[in-house]
Structures are given as structure tokens and as C-alpha cells.
Design a protein around this motif. Structure first.
Motif, PDB file in Angstrom:
ATOM      1  N   ALA A  56       0.691  -1.270   0.138  1.00 13.91           N
ATOM      2  CA  ALA A  56       0.082  -0.056   0.133  1.00 13.91           C
ATOM      3  C   ALA A  56       0.941   1.402   0.076  1.00 13.91           C
ATOM      4  O   ALA A  56       0.343   2.352  -0.758  1.00 13.91           O
ATOM      5  N   ASP A  57       1.932   1.150   0.588  1.00 11.34           N
ATOM      6  CA  ASP A  57       3.042   2.255   0.546  1.00 11.34           C
ATOM      7  C   ASP A  57       3.875   2.251  -0.647  1.00 11.34           C
ATOM      8  O   ASP A  57       4.732   3.092  -0.426  1.00 11.34           O
ATOM      9  N   ASN A  58       3.330   1.500  -1.759  1.00  7.22           N
ATOM     10  CA  ASN A  58       4.155   1.408  -2.941  1.00  7.22           C
ATOM     11  C   ASN A  58       5.463   0.769  -2.902  1.00  7.22           C
ATOM     12  O   ASN A  58       6.364   1.131  -3.926  1.00  7.22           O
ATOM     13  N   GLN A 112     -15.250   0.692   2.332  1.00  5.85           N
ATOM     14  CA  GLN A 112     -13.782   1.228   2.550  1.00  5.85           C
ATOM     15  C   GLN A 112     -13.309   0.326   3.746  1.00  5.85           C
ATOM     16  O   GLN A 112     -12.150   0.304   3.793  1.00  5.85           O
ATOM     17  N   GLY A 115     -11.094  -2.378   2.684  1.00  5.65           N
ATOM     18  CA  GLY A 115      -9.742  -2.092   2.181  1.00  5.65           C
ATOM     19  C   GLY A 115      -9.546  -2.740   1.003  1.00  5.65           C
ATOM     20  O   GLY A 115      -8.416  -2.442   0.333  1.00  5.65           O
ATOM     21  N   ASP A 117     -10.618  -1.103  -1.678  1.00  8.28           N
ATOM     22  CA  ASP A 117     -10.534   0.225  -2.534  1.00  8.28           C
ATOM     23  C   ASP A 117      -8.990   0.446  -2.542  1.00  8.28           C
ATOM     24  O   ASP A 117      -8.581   1.322  -3.693  1.00  8.28           O
ATOM     25  N   LYS A 118      -8.104   0.407  -1.410  1.00 13.16           N
ATOM     26  CA  LYS A 118      -6.882   0.324  -1.427  1.00 13.16           C
ATOM     27  C   LYS A 118      -6.230  -0.514  -0.849  1.00 13.16           C
ATOM     28  O   LYS A 118      -5.875  -0.849   0.393  1.00 13.16           O
ATOM     29  N   ARG A 120      -3.960  -3.579   0.777  1.00 10.99           N
ATOM     30  CA  ARG A 120      -2.590  -3.490   1.400  1.00 10.99           C
ATOM     31  C   ARG A 120      -1.489  -4.233   0.433  1.00 10.99           C
ATOM     32  O   ARG A 120      -0.294  -3.806   0.701  1.00 10.99           O
ATOM     33  N   LYS A 122      -0.642  -6.045  -3.393  1.00 14.72           N
ATOM     34  CA  LYS A 122      -1.145  -6.658  -4.664  1.00 14.72           C
ATOM     35  C   LYS A 122      -0.034  -7.701  -5.194  1.00 14.72           C
ATOM     36  O   LYS A 122       1.308  -7.497  -5.068  1.00 14.72           O
ATOM     37  N   TRP A 136      -5.365  -9.325  -4.805  1.00 14.95           N
ATOM     38  CA  TRP A 136      -5.169  -8.215  -4.043  1.00 14.95           C
ATOM     39  C   TRP A 136      -5.770  -8.398  -2.578  1.00 14.95           C
ATOM     40  O   TRP A 136      -6.955  -8.764  -2.241  1.00 14.95           O
ATOM     41  N   GLY A 138      -6.944  -6.937   0.934  1.00 16.88           N
ATOM     42  CA  GLY A 138      -7.594  -5.753   1.591  1.00 16.88           C
ATOM     43  C   GLY A 138      -7.555  -6.077   3.000  1.00 16.88           C
ATOM     44  O   GLY A 138      -6.438  -6.486   3.621  1.00 16.88           O
ATOM     45  N   SER A 139      -8.426  -5.479   3.994  1.00 19.79           N
ATOM     46  CA  SER A 139      -8.250  -5.653   5.374  1.00 19.79           C
ATOM     47  C   SER A 139      -8.719  -6.868   6.105  1.00 19.79           C
ATOM     48  O   SER A 139      -9.451  -7.911   5.332  1.00 19.79           O
TER      49      SER A 139
END
Length: 617
Positions: A56-58, A112, A115, A117-118, A120, A122, A136, A138-139
Motif C-alpha cells: 500500500a505504501d508503494n 472502505q 480495504g 479500494d486501497k 494492502r 497486490k 489483492w 484488503g483488510s
């Protein structure tokens, strides 16, 4: 039908239609449930060659397979921890798909919370040129180990959403720095076939043909290596753990660069080259010597990994060895199961020749091969294989006379199957206070302990088998025992009916004998074993002229009451005339050798007689 009724029925049909569509939309069918449970198609773990992770932090983590191992491609370049890689592959392939979910089932706030949509993490799993799995994460969901997962479909550009059970997020949460292989050298010990230790003072080279071969010291001298000490060194080397790693840019600023393949290491460094024929590869690493045995860590670099490391291992200082430290400190390495011949020569006795045939040893004596004492041979080989060399006296010796090896007083040779004989010679100094050994075709001289020599007696008699008599009770016809001048007891045996008949002084005493004792006597004589063989026969032969016990055994064809027979006669006499001695002389008629048997051993053979005990009046 009235218009009102028609309208009501129409509304009921429309309502039922909407209900059916809703059920089909929100409540999956059995087919759908099976599809959800099966989830996306699983991939073949063995074919995976690359895995790409975007967090998530690239930040990224890219792993690529190289041969049998894995490499970290980003965020840095180094070997990957194979256990963590295996865990990631296993957990990705083992995702348990619980429920298919849809975006429209959630409002924006609830969606949301998933998780998705964004995401953690991929993850893409690639085999060759094909993406075999992509998801992917998520939460986490409310239930433990449950997580929301998205599976994009590159064909139609859509993403399927799931509630799934997986431990992959736990693996993906591991910091990138911890994916580095913590072993400085990860290699099975059995595939290592060569080790070279290079120091400023010189080089030590070790080699073996394969994992089953023995280690040899190749440099600075060529001799046998110590299996135990080389194994200990390998254990230290293969258990070096990385405690700190510096990337190539940082490590380039070191004040002392590592030695290259053509350079001699610094005085406080050692360069270790490990070779593996099975993998057709060599591994080179350089370590700085710890200041003392208490220092737990030291700098290290390798030719096969870019970073510079700080490493730790128990007993690192033990890698700085001298050639004699790795030499075989045992006098011999003899595989008794592969031997064909043993030969013992000496100045005091004729040559002793022993032959191994079908896992049984035979002694050449009086022109024929007799059963040899297998236990003595085993003790001899064990003594040679376990004898510790006291001192490596000389690596070359132009004059062997000071060691008595110009004219050895004793020697033993062994011939492994389909190999040349190996001869080990023994000598002593002029004062006979120190004893030495030397292999015939090697220059090295070893000082040994004299306690080894009795395990290799030069007298061939000592190698004769202790089984003086062997026969099957099915061949037994008669046992005659005569004690001094007393009337002999004659026990006739019928091998067909297993019945005994006894006579004494011409009188039938069959009813007086104990058949169990008679059977025991026959069994003991059938496997008659002596204590030892006498080296000096003169006194024994004189004593046996007047035996105190004579046993005659009549043997025929096994299982037949009729047919040809042969007689075996055994004589016994005390070692002191007219006395009950602890040892007795014995001899089998027509055998030139005389044996010893203890009084207890003799009593065990003949027991307390074959007669029933007389009733007490």
C-alpha cells in the motif's frame, strides 16, 4: 373474472418475479456455491519462477527463481530466505475461498472497511511468461485469518471480490529486510566436494569424490583428512548467520576491500572457497578473524552475494586452522565389509593369511583354509580404526633407520574388494621405547602407542576360530565318554526317532539317563567352542598322553540311521598333573593344534552327567 381480480393477480406475478430475481441475485445457487468454494484456479507451485508484491505504501518485493534457489530483485539484490519464499507460495496457493461478494452489497463506508479500494498488498505469481495467479489483499475480516481478497481478470478488465481464509497477509507483512537469506552460505553438506582455505601464511586444500567418499588433504601435503574435524569445520561454516547487511554502495566505502580470487588475503582474513561437483559451482567468501574466541561477530564478504555482512557463528576462530589440524588423527580407515584379504608378517612367526568369503573369515593353516576367529579380526580392525596417532613425526624421511622402519619388525596388509593391498609397517627406535608406523607407499611417519600391537598377534594360531567342532545333531550316532580308567558311558542316538539308548560296562542303563541332559550334551558338543589355542604345544601334548576325560563322537549322514560314519575324538587333561586346575588342555584327534578350555567351560559342555539324580533314602 373482474378487472380487480385481474389486477391483483398481475401484481402478485410481478412481485413473485422480483422475489425470484432477488433470490438469484443475492442468494447463490448450488453451482455458484461450488464455484465460490473452488475459487480461482490453483497454480502449480513447482513451476513458479517469479513473484511480484506491491504494498500500500508503494514499496515492492520482487522474488525470482534462479536454479534451485530464490533471489531478491527488489528492493535490493540478494539471496532470499527459502523458508519465507516457500511459505508465501504455499499460502497463496492454499487460499480458502469462503464467499463471493459484490460491490453493490456495501455502502461506501462499509466498502472502505474491506480495504479493497486501497489493497494492502497486490501480488502477481508468474510461471515463465504467464501470470498464473494475481490477487489483492484488503483488510482482515472479523473472523480470525479471514480477509477480503480481490482477484482481477485481465481478460475482461473486471475484478472478482471474495471473503477468504488465508495466512498469506501474515507472510506479506514481513519487512523487506527480513526476506534476506540469513545463512551466509546455504548449501547441503553432502554436495560439498572441495574446500580451500587461503590465508596470508599459505593455503589448505581438501577434496572428496562425492558425499560417500573420504576427505583427503591435497595441500600443502597429500594425505587422509579427518572426517570428524572436517565435519566440524563444515558445521561452523554452514551455520554462519548474517546479523547485519550493508548494500553495495555502503560497503564500497570500506577501508579494507576483500581479497579477490588472485589476491592473498590480509593477515587477519581468511578466504574460503567451497566447491560442489553436483551443482557445478564454487562459492567464495572472505572472513575477518575474530580478535579472540569470545568475539561473537565479524565482517564478511562473498563473491556470490553483493552486500557486505556482519556475521556470527559458534567457534568462528576454529576456521583458522593448520594442516595438521585437519589430518586424520586415526591410524587407519578400514571398511571391514569390503575386505577380501588380511596378511600379517613378522620376524618371529610365519606369515598369517586370512581370507573373507561370504562374510565369513578363514585362516590358511597346514595347507588348508580353516574357520578363523571372526571376533578377533573385528577387534583388530576396530583397534586400527580407532587408534589415535600420538604424533605426526615426519612428513618425509630419507633415513628410516632411526624409526626401525628400514626393516619393520611387524606389518599388516589389507586388500579391499577390487583394490590394491594397503600395507602398514611398524618399527621402533633403538631403545624400543617409542613405536612408529608408516604406510608402504606414503612418506609420513607416525608415532603410535605400543598398546595397539597386541591386537595384531603374529602367531597364526591366535587367529584360528574358537569353534573347534561343529556338526548337526541329525548326524549324531553315538557319544562315548570315558573318565580316566572308569568304564565308559556309551550313548547311542537314533536321529530318526530322536531316542537315546545307554550302556555302561556292557549293562543297559537307558532307564537311568535323563534324556533332557543327554540332548543338552549333544547340543553342547555340536557347537563346541574353546577358550584359546596354545602357542606352546610341548607340555600340552605330554599331558594329553594320559587324558583324564575322553569323548568319542560317531557321526553319519544327517537324518539317516544307516550309512557310512566317521569318528571324532576329543581329549582333555589338566594343565597340572592330577589336579583340578582352572584351565585344561584339549585336542581333537588328528588336529595338530592344542586348545585351552576353562574348567567352568568344560563343565558347561558335559554338565553334571546324563544320569537322573538318585533318590535320597
Amino acid at each position: 373474472m373482474s378487472i380487480r381480480t385481474t389486477v391483483i393477480l398481475f401484481l402478485l406475478v410481478v412481485t413473485l418475479g422480483f422475489l425470484i430475481l432477488g433470490v438469484e441475485r443475492y442468494f447463490p445457487s448450488a453451482v455458484d456455491l461450488r464455484a465460490v468454494k473452488r475459487g480461482p484456479e490453483r497454480f502449480e507451485k513447482e513451476k513458479v519462477t517469479r513473484m511480484e508484491v506491491i504494498n500500500a505504501d508503494n514499496t515492492t518485493l520482487t522474488l525470482t527463481r534462479e536454479g534451485t534457489g530464490w533471489q531478491i530483485e527488489s528492493p535490493y539484490n540478494d539471496l532470499a530466505d527459502p523458508q519465507k519464499v516457500a511459505a508465501l507460495v504455499l499460502t497463496l496457493n492454499g487460499i480458502e475461498w469462503i464467499e463471493r461478494i459484490h460491490r453493490e452489497e456495501f455502502d461506501d463506508n462499509e466498502w472502505q472497511k474491506t480495504g479493497l479500494d486501497k489493497p494492502r498488498h497486490k501480488v502477481r505469481v508468474i510461471a515463465g511468461d504467464h501470470v498464473v495467479h494475481e490477487c489483492w489483499f484488503g483488510s482482515p475480516a472479523v473472523i480470525e485469518n479471514n480477509v477480503y481478497v480481490g482477484v482481477p481478470d485481465s481478460d475482461n478488465g473486471k475484478t472478482a471480490w471474495y471473503l477468504a481464509k488465508s495466512e498469506a497477509p501474515l507472510v506479506l507483512q514481513i519487512p523487506a529486510a527480513s526476506w534476506r537469506d540469513p545463512k551466509l552460505l546455504r548449501l547441503p553438506a553432502e554436495v560439498i566436494t572441495g574446500i580451500t582455505l587461503t590465508q596470508a601464511s599459505g593455503q589448505i586444500a581438501l577434496s572428496r569424490e562425492n558425499e560417500h567418499g573420504t576427505w583427503s588433504l591435497e595441500k600443502p601435503l597429500k594425505t587422509r583428512g579427518s572426517k570428524e574435524r572436517i565435519t566440524e569445520m563444515l558445521s561452523t561454516l554452514l551455520n554462519i548467520e548474517i546479523t547485519e547487511a550493508k548494500d553495495a554502495t555502503t560497503s564500497a566505502s570500506r577501508s579494507t576491500p576483500p581479497a579477490t580470487a588472485s589476491e592473498t588475503p590480509a593477515a587477519d582474513e581468511i578466504k574460503i572457497t567451497v566447491e560442489s561437483k553436483a551443482r557445478s559451482r564454487s562459492y567464495e567468501l572472505t572472513l575477518k578473524k575474530p580478535t579472540d574466541e569470545k568475539q561473537a561477530t565479524t565482517p564478511a564478504t562473498t563473491a556470490y552475494r553483493k552486500p557486505a555482512f556482519v556475521v556470527a557463528s559458534k567457534g568462528l576462530a576454529a576456521l583458522w586452522v593448520q594442516p595438521n589440524d585437519l589430518r586424520d588423527h586415526l591410524l587407519a580407515q578400514i571398511d571391514g565389509e569390503r575386505l577380501e584379504f588380511l596378511t600379517i608378517t613378522s620376524k618371529t612367526h610365519p606369515e598369517v593369511n586370512l581370507r573373507n568369503e561370504g562374510a565369513s573369515w578363514y585362516l590358511q593353516r597346514h595347507g588348508k583354509w580353516d574357520p578363523a576367529n571372526g571376533e578377533r579380526i573385528a577387534r583388530c580392525l576396530n583397534a586400527l580404526n580407532t587408534h589415535e596417532i600420538l604424533e605426526f613425526t615426519a612428513d618425509t624421511a630419507a633415513d628410516l633407520a632411526p624409526y626401525g622402519l628400514d626393516d619393520p619388525f611387524h606389518a599388516i596388509s589389507w586388500t579391499p574388494y577390487r583394490e590394491k593391498p594397503v600395507k602398514l609397517m611398524f618399527g621402533h627406535n633403538p631403545e624400543s621405547t617409542q613405536f612408529f608406523a608408516k604406510y608402504e607407499h606414503e612418506p609420513f611417519i607416525y608415532r603410535i602407542d605400543a598398546s595397539l600391537l597386541p591386537s595384531m598377534p603374529p602367531d597364526g594360531m591366535k587367529w584360528k576360530g574358537l569353534g573347534a567342532l561343529r556338526f548337526t545333531t541329525f548326524a549324531l550316532r553315538r557319544i562315548t565318554m570315558a573318565l580316566g580308567a572308569n568304564s565308559p558311558i556309551i550313548l547311542d542316538y537314533n536321529p530318526v526317532t530322536a531316542q537315546w539308548k545307554a550302556t555302561r560296562g556292557g549293562r543297559d542303563v537307558t532307564e537311568e539317563i535323563d534324556r533332557v541332559k543327554a540332548d543338552q550334551l549333544a547340543g553342547n558338543l555340536a557347537k563346541f567352542t574353546v577358550q584359546d589355542w596354545a602357542a606352546d604345544r610341548s607340555e600340552a601334548l605330554q599331558a594329553l598322553k594320559t587324558p583324564f576325560l575322553t569323548i568319542q563322537i560317531l557321526l553319519g549322514e544327517p537324518g539317516r540311521a544307516e550309512g557310512p560314519v566317521r569318528e571324532v575324538e576329543i581329549l582333555f587333561s589338566p594343565t597340572q598333573p592330577n589336579a583340578e586346575t582352572a584351565f585344561y588342555y584339549g585336542q581333537i584327534k588328528d588336529d595338530p593344534d592344542v586348545f585351552y578350555i576353562t574348567r567352568a567351560g568344560l563343565l558347561q559342555v558335559i554338565g553334571d552327567g546324563v544320569f537322573k539324580p538318585k533318590p535320597v533314602k
